[in-house]
Design a protein around this motif. Structure first.
Motif, PDB file in Angstrom:
ATOM      1  N   UNK A 250       1.470 -16.906  12.737  1.00 16.46           N
ATOM      2  CA  UNK A 250       0.022 -16.201  13.515  1.00 16.46           C
ATOM      3  C   UNK A 250       1.185 -15.165  14.145  1.00 16.46           C
ATOM      4  N   UNK A 251       0.781 -13.923  14.147  1.00 15.83           N
ATOM      5  CA  UNK A 251       1.157 -12.865  15.024  1.00 15.83           C
ATOM      6  C   UNK A 251       0.063 -12.103  15.570  1.00 15.83           C
ATOM      7  N   UNK A 252       0.343 -11.485  16.706  1.00 17.38           N
ATOM      8  CA  UNK A 252      -0.536 -10.891  17.523  1.00 17.38           C
ATOM      9  C   UNK A 252       0.021  -9.675  18.198  1.00 17.38           C
ATOM     10  N   UNK A 253      -0.696  -8.410  17.795  1.00 18.93           N
ATOM     11  CA  UNK A 253       0.063  -7.119  18.227  1.00 18.93           C
ATOM     12  C   UNK A 253      -1.100  -5.835  18.153  1.00 18.93           C
ATOM     13  N   UNK A 254      -0.546  -4.813  18.086  1.00 21.09           N
ATOM     14  CA  UNK A 254      -1.385  -3.778  18.216  1.00 21.09           C
ATOM     15  C   UNK A 254      -1.928  -3.464  16.790  1.00 21.09           C
ATOM     16  N   UNK A 255      -3.239  -3.388  16.602  1.00 19.80           N
ATOM     17  CA  UNK A 255      -3.945  -3.264  15.254  1.00 19.80           C
ATOM     18  C   UNK A 255      -3.266  -1.950  14.647  1.00 19.80           C
ATOM     19  N   UNK A 256      -3.016  -0.833  15.246  1.00 16.20           N
ATOM     20  CA  UNK A 256      -2.492   0.083  14.933  1.00 16.20           C
ATOM     21  C   UNK A 256      -0.990   0.521  14.420  1.00 16.20           C
ATOM     22  N   UNK A 257      -0.373  -0.905  14.684  1.00 19.30           N
ATOM     23  CA  UNK A 257       1.082  -0.734  14.069  1.00 19.30           C
ATOM     24  C   UNK A 257       1.074  -1.719  12.840  1.00 19.30           C
ATOM     25  N   UNK A 258      -0.201  -2.234  12.438  1.00 24.31           N
ATOM     26  CA  UNK A 258      -0.054  -3.146  11.296  1.00 24.31           C
ATOM     27  C   UNK A 258       0.289  -2.287   9.820  1.00 24.31           C
ATOM     28  N   UNK A 259       1.368  -2.890   9.096  1.00 23.39           N
ATOM     29  CA  UNK A 259       1.611  -2.222   7.717  1.00 23.39           C
ATOM     30  C   UNK A 259       0.816  -2.878   6.807  1.00 23.39           C
ATOM     31  N   UNK A 260      -0.333  -2.313   6.456  1.00 21.19           N
ATOM     32  CA  UNK A 260      -0.925  -2.965   5.416  1.00 21.19           C
ATOM     33  C   UNK A 260      -0.591  -3.301   4.033  1.00 21.19           C
ATOM     34  N   UNK A 261      -0.605  -4.418   3.535  1.00 25.41           N
ATOM     35  CA  UNK A 261       0.168  -4.555   2.299  1.00 25.41           C
ATOM     36  C   UNK A 261      -0.571  -3.575   1.072  1.00 25.41           C
ATOM     37  N   UNK A 262      -1.748  -3.036   1.127  1.00 27.07           N
ATOM     38  CA  UNK A 262      -2.319  -2.381   0.130  1.00 27.07           C
ATOM     39  C   UNK A 262      -2.339  -0.951   0.418  1.00 27.07           C
ATOM     40  N   UNK A 263      -1.192  -0.513   1.331  1.00 26.53           N
ATOM     41  CA  UNK A 263      -1.388   0.911   1.692  1.00 26.53           C
ATOM     42  C   UNK A 263      -0.275   1.703   1.044  1.00 26.53           C
ATOM     43  N   UNK A 264       0.334   1.324  -0.143  1.00 24.01           N
ATOM     44  CA  UNK A 264       1.282   2.238  -0.744  1.00 24.01           C
ATOM     45  C   UNK A 264       0.524   3.446  -1.389  1.00 24.01           C
ATOM     46  N   UNK A 265       1.085   4.716  -1.081  1.00 19.58           N
ATOM     47  CA  UNK A 265       0.333   5.907  -1.589  1.00 19.58           C
ATOM     48  C   UNK A 265       1.239   6.803  -2.631  1.00 19.58           C
ATOM     49  N   UNK A 266       0.724   7.403  -3.367  1.00 18.50           N
ATOM     50  CA  UNK A 266       1.076   8.398  -4.611  1.00 18.50           C
ATOM     51  C   UNK A 266       2.204   9.155  -3.667  1.00 18.50           C
ATOM     52  N   UNK A 267       3.189   9.387  -4.205  1.00 22.95           N
ATOM     53  CA  UNK A 267       4.616   9.968  -3.632  1.00 22.95           C
ATOM     54  C   UNK A 267       5.392   9.348  -2.974  1.00 22.95           C
ATOM     55  N   UNK A 268       4.941   7.972  -2.372  1.00 19.34           N
ATOM     56  CA  UNK A 268       6.179   7.102  -1.628  1.00 19.34           C
ATOM     57  C   UNK A 268       7.231   6.769  -2.331  1.00 19.34           C
ATOM     58  N   UNK A 269       8.167   6.512  -1.766  1.00 17.40           N
ATOM     59  CA  UNK A 269       9.346   6.037  -2.566  1.00 17.40           C
ATOM     60  C   UNK A 269       9.140   4.394  -2.032  1.00 17.40           C
ATOM     61  N   UNK A 270      10.085   3.685  -3.205  1.00 21.79           N
ATOM     62  CA  UNK A 270       9.966   2.167  -3.270  1.00 21.79           C
ATOM     63  C   UNK A 270      11.405   1.813  -2.875  1.00 21.79           C
ATOM     64  N   UNK A 271      11.298   1.034  -1.632  1.00 21.83           N
ATOM     65  CA  UNK A 271      12.638   0.504  -0.982  1.00 21.83           C
ATOM     66  C   UNK A 271      12.683  -1.147  -1.475  1.00 21.83           C
ATOM     67  N   UNK A 272      13.743  -1.538  -2.185  1.00 17.97           N
ATOM     68  CA  UNK A 272      14.142  -2.907  -2.043  1.00 17.97           C
ATOM     69  C   UNK A 272      15.484  -3.431  -1.596  1.00 17.97           C
ATOM     70  N   UNK A 273      15.186  -4.425  -0.948  1.00 17.00           N
ATOM     71  CA  UNK A 273      16.313  -5.214  -0.313  1.00 17.00           C
ATOM     72  C   UNK A 273      16.773  -6.495  -1.159  1.00 17.00           C
ATOM     73  N   UNK A 274      18.063  -6.528  -1.269  1.00 11.14           N
ATOM     74  CA  UNK A 274      18.650  -7.776  -1.776  1.00 11.14           C
ATOM     75  C   UNK A 274      18.714  -8.039  -3.478  1.00 11.14           C
ATOM     76  N   UNK A 275      17.399  -7.788  -3.944  1.00 12.29           N
ATOM     77  CA  UNK A 275      17.329  -7.697  -5.201  1.00 12.29           C
ATOM     78  C   UNK A 275      16.965  -9.071  -5.899  1.00 12.29           C
ATOM     79  N   UNK A 276      16.835  -9.358  -7.135  1.00 14.92           N
ATOM     80  CA  UNK A 276      16.403 -10.229  -7.983  1.00 14.92           C
ATOM     81  C   UNK A 276      16.835 -11.579  -7.740  1.00 14.92           C
ATOM     82  N   UNK A 277      15.861 -12.654  -7.786  1.00  8.70           N
ATOM     83  CA  UNK A 277      16.496 -14.074  -7.864  1.00  8.70           C
ATOM     84  C   UNK A 277      17.185 -14.692  -6.953  1.00  8.70           C
ATOM     85  N   UNK A 278      17.382 -14.423  -5.687  1.00  3.71           N
ATOM     86  CA  UNK A 278      18.247 -14.424  -4.520  1.00  3.71           C
ATOM     87  C   UNK A 278      17.633 -16.188  -4.187  1.00  3.71           C
TER      88      UNK A 278
END
Length: 350
Positions: A144-172
């Motif tokens: 559970x986390x509690x915080x400012x609702x305006x700071x939430x990064x929604x999981x369905x928020x990807x927008x056309x034009x965004x870049x995709x950042x990946x850390x660490x990579x596959x199968x770690x």
């Protein structure tokens, strides 16, 4: 429903999504395929509560303290990708009879120490031994986390034009687990390579990475790559945001020891569980800044592609949602680590 692992998007939409209990106005984000967490808004709209539930997996052969840390971070990651730091934990254990008090002490001490370091309070739970309970699946927990609702990064928020950042990579995750549990299966690799692969289990830590970039303006979505691997995570991110992803495989980071271990075990790294690998959809204007913030933490990260509008009618099966090196891909129909685990553990056949 698959025999092993997470359900498909079609199963979720047909059997679960139509039946979600009462319709309450304070639920601002409920269950949705590809979304890691839910959100409840407070009555005064000043505080949001973010929740995520996962099974607790304890693998005794890791050593109980290491197994406890591993299990905890799997649970915490799904709240962290909201951009709100996990602050409370509810945990329930259904322990097998053969688990000794001393073994439980090892698990619980590790969970306590990790929670203390991260500022997380254990607030409620349940602990018991029950006939029929077996390792590794010994309960479930809700972060559970509690915080400012305006700071939430929604999981369905990807927008056309965004870049995709990946850390660490596959199968770690799969690499770290199998190298730690079954080093004899890697007898064709050098001792140094095996030791390097075993250290990949520490890569399941994701909380600090997610929180480190959440405050950057222009971070629109984050997702933890777990079952189904990096390929599955790409499809889940695309499904949640109703967008398409174009990915350049040459830009995806790889951790040392992963490729060698996957090759030795005959495991597809792109479809192997990889908890701890973070995906983020970010505005082009902050992509380099986000990558630098992750690298400053010592976390490998790169821009691997971009988000496109879903304009070609991908359909319910998700085909064409994720294009890698110009080739359309389908969502994984399972995790490539499951049959490998069955073979190595002797618990089943491929």
């Amino acid at each position: 429903m698959p025999t092993d692992g997470k359900i498909s998007e079609a199963f979720f939409r047909r059997r679960i999504a139509p039946q979600l209990g009462a319709d309450r106005e304070d639920v601002r984000l409920g269950p949705k395929h590809g979304c890691d967490f839910g959100v409840i808004r407070g009555s005064e709209e000043e505080t949001a509560t973010v929740l995520a539930t996962d099974p607790i997996s304890i693998l005794p052969d890791l050593g109980f303290e290491r197994a406890g840390r591993f299990a905890l971070h799997i649970v915490l990651s799904d709240v962290a990708v909201s951009g709100i730091a996990p602050s409370h934990l509810s945990i329930a254990f259904s322990l097998p009879g053969e688990m000794t008090d001393e073994a439980f002490d090892g698990v619980w001490t590790a969970i306590h120490e990790e929670c203390t370091d991260l500022g997380i309070a254990v607030t409620t739970g349940h602990t018991a031994r029950y006939p029929g309970s077996t390792f590794p699946w010994v309960g479930a927990a809700t972060a559970i986390g509690r915080g400012d609702p305006d700071r939430i990064v929604r999981p369905d928020g990807a927008r056309p034009g965004d870049r995709i950042v990946v850390t660490k990579g596959p199968a770690v995750e799969a690499t770290g687990l199998f190298a730690s549990l079954y080093p004899e299966a890697l007898d064709g690799l050098s001792a140094e390579t095996v030791a390097t692969a075993q250290r990949r289990l520490d890569d399941v830590r994701l909380v600090e990475d997610a929180i480190a970039i959440a405050d950057h303006e222009g971070v629109h979505a984050m997702h933890d790559a777990t079952e189904g691997g990096l390929l599955g995570a790409f499809h889940e991110l695309a499904s949640a945001g109703d967008v398409r992803l174009r990915v350049d495989a040459d830009h995806v980071p790889w951790q040392p020891g992963v490729e060698e271990t996957c090759a030795a075990l005959g495991m597809d790294p792109w479809r192997a569980t990889t908890a701890g690998t973070l995906l983020a959809a970010v505005s082009p204007s902050v992509a380099d800044e986000v990558v630098a913030a992750l690298q400053d933490r010592g976390t490998p990260a790169a821009v691997v592609g971009e988000v496109r509008r879903d304009a070609d009618g991908s359909g319910d099966d998700g085909n064409a949602r994720v294009v890698i090196d110009g080739e359309k891909t389908s969502p994984p129909d399972g995790d490539s680590s499951w049959p490998v685990y069955a073979r190595l553990s002797g618990s089943g056949t491929e």
